[in-house]
Design a protein around this motif. Structure first.
Motif, PDB file in Angstrom:
ATOM      1  N   ALA A  25       8.423  23.426   3.986  1.00  0.00           N
ATOM      2  CA  ALA A  25       7.680  22.386   3.284  1.00  0.00           C
ATOM      3  C   ALA A  25       8.440  21.074   3.367  1.00  0.00           C
ATOM      4  N   GLY A  26       7.702  19.974   3.378  1.00  0.00           N
ATOM      5  CA  GLY A  26       8.370  18.692   3.538  1.00  0.00           C
ATOM      6  C   GLY A  26       7.618  17.528   2.914  1.00  0.00           C
ATOM      7  N   VAL A  27       8.292  16.383   2.887  1.00  0.00           N
ATOM      8  CA  VAL A  27       7.779  15.143   2.308  1.00  0.00           C
ATOM      9  C   VAL A  27       7.883  14.022   3.325  1.00  0.00           C
ATOM     10  N   LEU A  28       6.888  13.165   3.364  1.00  0.00           N
ATOM     11  CA  LEU A  28       6.887  12.042   4.295  1.00  0.00           C
ATOM     12  C   LEU A  28       6.395  10.788   3.582  1.00  0.00           C
ATOM     13  N   VAL A  29       7.094   9.675   3.773  1.00  0.00           N
ATOM     14  CA  VAL A  29       6.583   8.393   3.264  1.00  0.00           C
ATOM     15  C   VAL A  29       6.459   7.418   4.438  1.00  0.00           C
ATOM     16  N   SER A  30       5.454   6.547   4.339  1.00  0.00           N
ATOM     17  CA  SER A  30       5.224   5.612   5.440  1.00  0.00           C
ATOM     18  C   SER A  30       4.473   4.385   4.918  1.00  0.00           C
ATOM     19  N   ASN A  31       4.011   3.553   5.861  1.00  0.00           N
ATOM     20  CA  ASN A  31       3.276   2.360   5.447  1.00  0.00           C
ATOM     21  C   ASN A  31       4.185   1.434   4.648  1.00  0.00           C
ATOM     22  N   PHE A  32       5.300   1.070   5.248  1.00  0.00           N
ATOM     23  CA  PHE A  32       6.333   0.342   4.513  1.00  0.00           C
ATOM     24  C   PHE A  32       6.003  -1.123   4.292  1.00  0.00           C
ATOM     25  N   GLU A  33       6.470  -1.615   3.143  1.00  0.00           N
ATOM     26  CA  GLU A  33       6.535  -3.060   2.901  1.00  0.00           C
ATOM     27  C   GLU A  33       7.986  -3.373   2.595  1.00  0.00           C
ATOM     28  N   LYS A  34       8.439  -4.512   3.112  1.00  0.00           N
ATOM     29  CA  LYS A  34       9.796  -4.946   2.827  1.00  0.00           C
ATOM     30  C   LYS A  34       9.840  -5.353   1.357  1.00  0.00           C
ATOM     31  N   LYS A  35      10.831  -4.855   0.636  1.00  0.00           N
ATOM     32  CA  LYS A  35      10.933  -5.193  -0.776  1.00  0.00           C
ATOM     33  C   LYS A  35      11.067  -6.705  -0.924  1.00  0.00           C
ATOM     34  N   GLY A  36      10.257  -7.284  -1.838  1.00  0.00           N
ATOM     35  CA  GLY A  36      10.348  -8.715  -2.084  1.00  0.00           C
ATOM     36  C   GLY A  36       9.321  -9.514  -1.314  1.00  0.00           C
ATOM     37  N   THR A  37       8.808  -8.970  -0.210  1.00  0.00           N
ATOM     38  CA  THR A  37       7.820  -9.716   0.554  1.00  0.00           C
ATOM     39  C   THR A  37       6.398  -9.250   0.242  1.00  0.00           C
ATOM     40  N   GLY A  38       6.303  -8.097  -0.408  1.00  0.00           N
ATOM     41  CA  GLY A  38       4.983  -7.591  -0.768  1.00  0.00           C
ATOM     42  C   GLY A  38       4.464  -8.292  -2.006  1.00  0.00           C
ATOM     43  N   GLN A  39       3.299  -7.866  -2.484  1.00  0.00           N
ATOM     44  CA  GLN A  39       2.781  -8.540  -3.669  1.00  0.00           C
ATOM     45  C   GLN A  39       3.553  -8.106  -4.901  1.00  0.00           C
ATOM     46  N   ASP A  40       3.794  -9.030  -5.761  1.00  0.00           N
ATOM     47  CA  ASP A  40       4.470  -8.758  -7.023  1.00  0.00           C
ATOM     48  C   ASP A  40       3.432  -8.901  -8.115  1.00  0.00           C
ATOM     49  N   VAL A  41       3.142  -7.789  -8.781  1.00  0.00           N
ATOM     50  CA  VAL A  41       2.031  -7.730  -9.732  1.00  0.00           C
ATOM     51  C   VAL A  41       2.132  -8.817 -10.797  1.00  0.00           C
ATOM     52  N   LEU A  42       3.343  -9.097 -11.276  1.00  0.00           N
ATOM     53  CA  LEU A  42       3.474 -10.017 -12.402  1.00  0.00           C
ATOM     54  C   LEU A  42       3.409 -11.474 -11.992  1.00  0.00           C
ATOM     55  N   THR A  43       3.888 -11.800 -10.801  1.00  0.00           N
ATOM     56  CA  THR A  43       4.018 -13.213 -10.462  1.00  0.00           C
ATOM     57  C   THR A  43       2.987 -13.676  -9.452  1.00  0.00           C
ATOM     58  N   ARG A  44       2.241 -12.756  -8.910  1.00  0.00           N
ATOM     59  CA  ARG A  44       1.384 -13.089  -7.798  1.00  0.00           C
ATOM     60  C   ARG A  44       0.402 -14.218  -8.094  1.00  0.00           C
ATOM     61  N   TYR A  45      -0.076 -14.283  -9.351  1.00  0.00           N
ATOM     62  CA  TYR A  45      -1.133 -15.239  -9.651  1.00  0.00           C
ATOM     63  C   TYR A  45      -0.611 -16.584 -10.115  1.00  0.00           C
ATOM     64  N   PHE A  46       0.712 -16.805 -10.052  1.00  0.00           N
ATOM     65  CA  PHE A  46       1.261 -18.074 -10.509  1.00  0.00           C
ATOM     66  C   PHE A  46       1.712 -18.944  -9.353  1.00  0.00           C
ATOM     67  N   ARG A  48       3.843   2.865   0.862  1.00  0.00           N
ATOM     68  CA  ARG A  48       2.498   2.844   0.292  1.00  0.00           C
ATOM     69  C   ARG A  48       1.737   4.148   0.592  1.00  0.00           C
ATOM     70  N   SER A  49       2.262   4.945   1.514  1.00  0.00           N
ATOM     71  CA  SER A  49       1.643   6.241   1.785  1.00  0.00           C
ATOM     72  C   SER A  49       2.640   7.361   1.524  1.00  0.00           C
ATOM     73  N   ILE A  50       2.127   8.439   0.936  1.00  0.00           N
ATOM     74  CA  ILE A  50       2.953   9.603   0.625  1.00  0.00           C
ATOM     75  C   ILE A  50       2.275  10.820   1.215  1.00  0.00           C
ATOM     76  N   GLY A  51       3.035  11.626   1.922  1.00  0.00           N
ATOM     77  CA  GLY A  51       2.436  12.804   2.546  1.00  0.00           C
ATOM     78  C   GLY A  51       3.262  14.051   2.334  1.00  0.00           C
ATOM     79  N   ILE A  52       2.612  15.184   2.478  1.00  0.00           N
ATOM     80  CA  ILE A  52       3.332  16.455   2.471  1.00  0.00           C
ATOM     81  C   ILE A  52       3.119  17.158   3.811  1.00  0.00           C
ATOM     82  N   ILE A  53       4.089  17.966   4.160  1.00  0.00           N
ATOM     83  CA  ILE A  53       4.007  18.754   5.390  1.00  0.00           C
ATOM     84  C   ILE A  53       4.148  20.217   4.975  1.00  0.00           C
ATOM     85  N   ALA A  54       3.215  21.022   5.393  1.00  0.00           N
ATOM     86  CA  ALA A  54       3.275  22.448   5.075  1.00  0.00           C
ATOM     87  C   ALA A  54       3.279  23.228   6.381  1.00  0.00           C
ATOM     88  N   ILE A  55       4.287  24.065   6.545  1.00  0.00           N
ATOM     89  CA  ILE A  55       4.338  24.924   7.730  1.00  0.00           C
ATOM     90  C   ILE A  55       4.182  26.366   7.263  1.00  0.00           C
TER      91      ILE A  55
END
Length: 357
Positions: free
Chosen positions: A336-357, A284-291
């Motif tokens: 230069a670099g890339v960083l991702v964090s703030n993980f959700e386990k696939k399938g346990t997070g909210q699913d946009v299409l089915t969440r309201y059913f 859910r978070s995307i970062g860049i690293i610049a040296i």
DNA sequence: CTCTGCCTTAC
DNA sequence: CCAGGTAGGCAGAG
């Protein structure tokens, strides 16, 4: 106990190539920018005699070893990882609780299976023998009433040693040591402590706790006070899930242009996204690293409203972040670099299409 | 409390 | 003379 594989990468190379025995061995991370650009990952004790250390530029290490018959070997990280896993399996098996730290160290809580420190020393000897017979590698093992003391004991025992610090000896052993021998006190903190009149662990132990908290914050301040007095209640516990995935590269040349940076960065976005997918993670978070060329570090990051592992989205956001960063900054980038964090386990997070059913 | 950016350590 | 990957804490702003 804190068990630490001696000069790990270099020891593995020595083990696999007897011709290296007795010579300075330096395992290097070559950046590929020029012939010698890069740093020393690990040096064996022969090389250390010449003042070569981890983190040192390879060019500098070569200078120091001009007159010696030294061997400079490129790092084989994947291979060391598999070796590490075999050693760690042996260690884990010996402990009631186990906590790996980095690729070559682990804490073992053995309180329940030993009877006193003499017994612990015997167990340490058996562990070293088993690792030697199975993997042909030496370890150093420190034993203490808690993690900090075990760690300091292992440092005192290196290389290829065993050292126990019994509770009644803790103060006598650690108080005379320079304060930067305490885990967590690096260069910056050491300078600040000296400034405050703290030179040894003993000085730190007797320093006013409230003042330490003022200087270093509530968490570190209390840790320093307790640790210097031989007190540490941190439990040995298995590390949880990884919290971030990142990749960083050294650019062919210093640059300030988006396209030049993105050329090197796009493959990293792929790798990072693939690695996340493989582990079933959405970020859910995307970062860049610049040296920068003067080795300063800048970071920029952005949180998404919905977690993803899509490399197209990742690449686009990274492009935007670098674009924005490069508009603001004047100094050219070296890495230069890339960083991702703030993980959700696939399938346990909210699913946009089915969440309201 | 969350997000962001930076600092520090350590292997 | 200069890698790469990860963790954790802190502070300021919202």
């Amino acid at each position: 106990m804190l068990a630490d594989i001696d000069y790990f990468y270099a020891q593995v190379e020595e083990r696999d190539n007897p011709l290296l025995k007795g010579k300075p061995v330096i395992v290097c991370v070559f950046s590929g920018r020029t012939e010698d650009s890069g740093v020393v990952a690990t040096a064996n004790y022969e090389a250390r005699k010449y003042g070569v250390k981890s983190g040192m530029p390879i060019a500098l290490a070569k200078k120091k070893l001009l007159k010696a018959d030294a061997k400079f070997i490129p790092m084989r990280h994947d291979y060391y990882k598999t070796v590490s896993e075999k050693v760690m399996a042996v260690l884990r098996d010996k402990a009631d609780a186990f906590e790996q730290v980095g690729i070559d160290e682990a804490y073992l809580d053995v309180s329940l299976k030993i009877n006193g420190f003499d017994d612990a020393e015997r167990l340490a000897g058996m562990i070293k023998e088993e690792v030697m017979s199975k993997e042909r590698l030496t370890l150093s093992i420190g034993i203490g009433p808690n993690k900090v003391i075990a760690k300091m004991a292992s440092d005192l025992s290196k290389p290829n040693g065993i050292k126990a610090i019994r509770p009644e000896d803790v103060v006598n052993v650690i108080h005379p040591l320079p304060v930067d021998r305490l885990p967590g006190v690096g260069k910056k903190t050491y300078d600040r402590m000296v400034e405050a009149g703290i030179a040894t662990v003993g000085d730190l132990a007797h320093f006013d706790r409230a003042k330490l908290v003022n200087l270093f914050g509530i968490s570190l301040g209390n840790y320093f006070h307790n640790a210097a007095n031989g007190v540490d209640d941190d439990l040995v516990h298995e590390k949880g899930e990884q919290e971030s995935i990142s990749r960083i590269v050294t650019l062919k040349e210093d640059t300030n242009e988006l396209e030049g940076v993105m050329e090197s960065i796009r493959p990293l976005c792929e790798e990072v996204a693939d690695k996340a997918s493989k582990r079933g993670l959405l970020f859910r978070s995307i970062g860049i690293i610049a040296i920068t060329k003067d080795l300063g570090i800048r970071t920029r990051s952005k949180s998404l409203h919905v977690a993803t592992n899509d490399k197209v989205i990742l690449t686009k956001v990274v492009d935007e972040l670098f674009s924005k960063y490069l508009e603001e900054s004047k100094v050219k980038l070296r890495r230069a670099g890339v960083l991702v964090s703030n993980f959700e386990k696939k399938g346990t997070g909210q699913d946009v299409l089915t969440r309201y059913f």
